[in-house]
Design an enzyme around this catalytic site. Structure first.
Site, PDB file in Angstrom:
ATOM      1  N   ASN A 103       0.840  -1.204   0.000  1.00  0.00           N
ATOM      2  CA  ASN A 103       0.000   0.000   0.000  1.00  0.00           C
ATOM      3  C   ASN A 103       0.872   1.250   0.000  1.00  0.00           C
ATOM      4  O   ASN A 103       2.006   1.228   0.493  1.00  0.00           O
ATOM      5  CB  ASN A 103      -0.934  -0.003   1.223  1.00  0.00           C
ATOM      6  CG  ASN A 103      -1.804  -1.244   1.254  1.00  0.00           C
ATOM      7  OD1 ASN A 103      -2.077  -1.853   0.214  1.00  0.00           O
ATOM      8  ND2 ASN A 103      -2.217  -1.649   2.445  1.00  0.00           N
ATOM      9  N   VAL A 104       0.310   2.313  -0.538  1.00  0.00           N
ATOM     10  CA  VAL A 104       1.091   3.557  -0.697  1.00  0.00           C
ATOM     11  C   VAL A 104       0.489   4.694   0.133  1.00  0.00           C
ATOM     12  O   VAL A 104       0.856   5.845  -0.016  1.00  0.00           O
ATOM     13  CB  VAL A 104       1.151   3.960  -2.198  1.00  0.00           C
ATOM     14  CG1 VAL A 104       1.951   2.942  -2.989  1.00  0.00           C
ATOM     15  CG2 VAL A 104      -0.252   4.117  -2.803  1.00  0.00           C
ATOM     16  N   ASP A 105      -0.435   4.316   1.064  1.00  0.00           N
ATOM     17  CA  ASP A 105      -1.206   5.346   1.778  1.00  0.00           C
ATOM     18  C   ASP A 105      -0.564   5.806   3.085  1.00  0.00           C
ATOM     19  O   ASP A 105      -1.060   6.744   3.715  1.00  0.00           O
ATOM     20  CB  ASP A 105      -2.642   4.825   2.057  1.00  0.00           C
ATOM     21  CG  ASP A 105      -2.632   3.436   2.736  1.00  0.00           C
ATOM     22  OD1 ASP A 105      -3.490   2.609   2.392  1.00  0.00           O
ATOM     23  OD2 ASP A 105      -1.733   3.188   3.576  1.00  0.00           O
ATOM     24  N   HIS A 120       5.852  -0.533  -2.769  1.00  0.00           N
ATOM     25  CA  HIS A 120       5.359   0.174  -3.959  1.00  0.00           C
ATOM     26  C   HIS A 120       5.454   1.687  -3.799  1.00  0.00           C
ATOM     27  O   HIS A 120       4.776   2.435  -4.499  1.00  0.00           O
ATOM     28  CB  HIS A 120       3.909  -0.244  -4.266  1.00  0.00           C
ATOM     29  CG  HIS A 120       3.806  -1.685  -4.672  1.00  0.00           C
ATOM     30  ND1 HIS A 120       2.614  -2.363  -4.714  1.00  0.00           N
ATOM     31  CD2 HIS A 120       4.745  -2.586  -5.030  1.00  0.00           C
ATOM     32  CE1 HIS A 120       2.827  -3.611  -5.097  1.00  0.00           C
ATOM     33  NE2 HIS A 120       4.125  -3.781  -5.287  1.00  0.00           N
ATOM     34  N   CYS A 156      10.558  20.549 -11.796  1.00  0.00           N
ATOM     35  CA  CYS A 156      11.653  20.419 -10.828  1.00  0.00           C
ATOM     36  C   CYS A 156      12.487  21.707 -10.819  1.00  0.00           C
ATOM     37  O   CYS A 156      12.815  22.258 -11.872  1.00  0.00           O
ATOM     38  CB  CYS A 156      12.531  19.234 -11.246  1.00  0.00           C
ATOM     39  SG  CYS A 156      14.018  19.062 -10.238  1.00  0.00           S
ATOM     40  N   ASN A 222      -7.840 -12.931   5.705  1.00  0.00           N
ATOM     41  CA  ASN A 222      -8.512 -12.442   4.499  1.00  0.00           C
ATOM     42  C   ASN A 222      -9.912 -13.056   4.475  1.00  0.00           C
ATOM     43  O   ASN A 222     -10.045 -14.270   4.635  1.00  0.00           O
ATOM     44  CB  ASN A 222      -7.724 -12.910   3.264  1.00  0.00           C
ATOM     45  CG  ASN A 222      -8.124 -12.152   2.019  1.00  0.00           C
ATOM     46  OD1 ASN A 222      -9.318 -11.911   1.784  1.00  0.00           O
ATOM     47  ND2 ASN A 222      -7.148 -11.765   1.216  1.00  0.00           N
TER      48      ASN A 222
HETATM   49  N1  APR Z   1      -9.699  -7.115   5.449  1.00  0.00           N
HETATM   50  C1  APR Z   1      -8.809  -7.998   4.923  1.00  0.00           C
HETATM   51  N2  APR Z   1      -8.743  -8.317   3.608  1.00  0.00           N
HETATM   52  C2  APR Z   1      -9.638  -7.706   2.800  1.00  0.00           C
HETATM   53  C3  APR Z   1     -10.595  -6.777   3.266  1.00  0.00           C
HETATM   54  C4  APR Z   1     -10.591  -6.496   4.654  1.00  0.00           C
HETATM   55  N3  APR Z   1     -11.467  -5.617   5.175  1.00  0.00           N
HETATM   56  N4  APR Z   1     -11.335  -6.346   2.199  1.00  0.00           N
HETATM   57  C5  APR Z   1     -10.837  -6.978   1.105  1.00  0.00           C
HETATM   58  N5  APR Z   1      -9.834  -7.804   1.468  1.00  0.00           N
HETATM   59  C6  APR Z   1      -8.999  -8.654   0.611  1.00  0.00           C
HETATM   60  C7  APR Z   1      -9.653  -9.151  -0.658  1.00  0.00           C
HETATM   61  O1  APR Z   1     -10.289 -10.402  -0.399  1.00  0.00           O
HETATM   62  C8  APR Z   1      -8.437  -9.334  -1.584  1.00  0.00           C
HETATM   63  O2  APR Z   1      -7.890 -10.642  -1.412  1.00  0.00           O
HETATM   64  O3  APR Z   1      -7.925  -7.832   0.185  1.00  0.00           O
HETATM   65  C9  APR Z   1      -7.441  -8.313  -1.068  1.00  0.00           C
HETATM   66  C10 APR Z   1      -7.255  -7.105  -1.994  1.00  0.00           C
HETATM   67  O4  APR Z   1      -6.663  -7.598  -3.162  1.00  0.00           O
HETATM   68  P1  APR Z   1      -6.241  -6.564  -4.329  1.00  0.00           P
HETATM   69  O5  APR Z   1      -7.325  -5.584  -4.545  1.00  0.00           O
HETATM   70  O6  APR Z   1      -5.692  -7.403  -5.450  1.00  0.00           O
HETATM   71  O7  APR Z   1      -5.066  -5.712  -3.647  1.00  0.00           O
HETATM   72  P2  APR Z   1      -3.568  -6.107  -3.466  1.00  0.00           P
HETATM   73  O8  APR Z   1      -3.422  -7.579  -3.205  1.00  0.00           O
HETATM   74  O9  APR Z   1      -3.022  -5.189  -2.450  1.00  0.00           O
HETATM   75  O10 APR Z   1      -2.909  -5.736  -4.901  1.00  0.00           O
HETATM   76  C11 APR Z   1      -1.515  -5.811  -4.953  1.00  0.00           C
HETATM   77  O11 APR Z   1      -1.501  -4.787  -7.122  1.00  0.00           O
HETATM   78  O12 APR Z   1      -3.010  -3.324  -7.858  1.00  0.00           O
HETATM   79  C12 APR Z   1      -1.660  -3.470  -7.666  1.00  0.00           C
HETATM   80  O13 APR Z   1       0.050  -2.044  -6.876  1.00  0.00           O
HETATM   81  C13 APR Z   1      -1.254  -2.480  -6.625  1.00  0.00           C
HETATM   82  O14 APR Z   1      -0.336  -2.845  -4.434  1.00  0.00           O
HETATM   83  C14 APR Z   1      -1.317  -3.303  -5.351  1.00  0.00           C
HETATM   84  C15 APR Z   1      -0.972  -4.696  -5.829  1.00  0.00           C
END
Ligand code: APR
Length: 258
Positions: A103-105, A120, A156, A222
């Site tokens: 995450n980037v937040d 990231h 820049c 998850n």
């Molecule tokens: N608590 C825990 N897990 C959750 C929740 C929650 N409240 N809500 C959703 N999830 C889970 C979903 O089931 C899913 O498996 O979080 C996951 C989110 O998956 P993605 O949207 O694919 O996000 P992420 O895995 O972080 O993506 C990885 O891909 O999009 C690029 O650079 C971006 O960092 C990101 C990377």
């Protein structure tokens, strides 16, 4: 009847080195839209994956820069939920505790976690496109978006190239130092926690497998199954905001009985 929290706390017991990989599911309960969530408002018509690339920035700098300014403002307005504070508390209970986030937040740092590896990059950091000269985010405060949410990136001061967000775009390499720290944490941990990631995007998704291969225990938090769930010592099918505080309480209860 033992609870998932008790089972997870027992896996924590005796662990001297813990690594955590978090994804956008970790931020979901803080109201930060996940990367793949349908974009809202002015950004609904764009596919995020088409905005988060060097080519998109080259072609439409004001659109991409405006989107990141909007995301940065959303992230700054968000508050870490109780799961973030639970991770910060768990970090105090273990000799070595490294959070590796996709995450980037910036929410892990804001909740007080000390060792955070931002694989990231971060929405809070900006630099110039040509030479990576850092750019003070404070200077962006006054920039106003046009009716389409677009903002012409400033230049820049040192090389006049456009300013870009300090995040990793699709097709770009991850920061070598962050990758190295993440790999070492996965190779050296006794316990690996995966929270809120679909485990689909590499190289981050390789980290839990690195930990499993060297004999670490694995907990997958998850609400939906992931590629890690069947190989985990424990798949905790709940949200980060529900599971992590329960885990912190169960770990504290065990250590208070010692
Ligand atoms: N608590 C825990 N897990 C959750 C929740 C929650 N409240 N809500 C959703 N999830 C889970 C979903 O089931 C899913 O498996 O979080 C996951 C989110 O998956 P993605 O949207 O694919 O996000 P992420 O895995 O972080 O993506 C990885 O891909 O999009 C690029 O650079 C971006 O960092 C990101 C990377």
């Amino acid at each position: 009847m033992r609870s998932l929290a008790d089972d997870a706390a027992r896996l924590f017991e005796g662990a001297r080195s813990v690594a955590v990989l978090t994804g956008s599911g970790m931020s979901q309960e803080s109201g930060v839209p996940t990367f793949r969530d349908a974009q809202t408002g002015l950004w609904a018509r764009y596919d995020p994956a088409e905005l988060a690339t060097p080519e998109a920035f080259e072609r439409h700098p004001a659109r991409v820069f405006g989107w990141y300014l909007w995301r940065w403002k959303v992230a700054r307005a968000a508050k870490p939920h109780s799961g973030y504070y639970a991770l910060a508390e768990l970090g105090q209970a273990v000799p070595r505790f490294v959070i590796i986030t996709q995450n980037v937040d910036g929410l892990h740092r804001r909740a007080g976690s000390e060792e955070v590896v931002e694989l990231h990059g971060s929405l809070e950091r900006f630099r110039c496109a040509a030479a990576g000269h850092p750019y003070d985010a404070e200077l962006l405060e006054g920039l106003a978006a046009d009716s389409q949410g677009e903002v012409e990136p400033p230049r820049c001061h040192r090389c006049s190239s456009p300013i870009r967000p300090g995040v990793v775009w699709f097709g770009e390499p991850l920061p070598a130092e962050a990758l190295d720290r993440a790999w070492r944490a996965a190779q050296e941990c006794d316990l690996f926690l995966v929270v809120g990631t679909s485990g689909l995007v590499y190289p981050a998704a390789e980290l839990p497998w690195v930990a499993l291969r060297q004999g670490a225990r694995l907990i997958d938090i998850n609400p939906s199954p992931t590629p890690f769930s069947p190989r985990a010592d424990l798949w905790w099918n709940d949200t980060a905001g529900a599971a992590l505080p329960e885990l912190a309480r169960a770990v504290a209860a065990i250590s208070s009985k010692r």
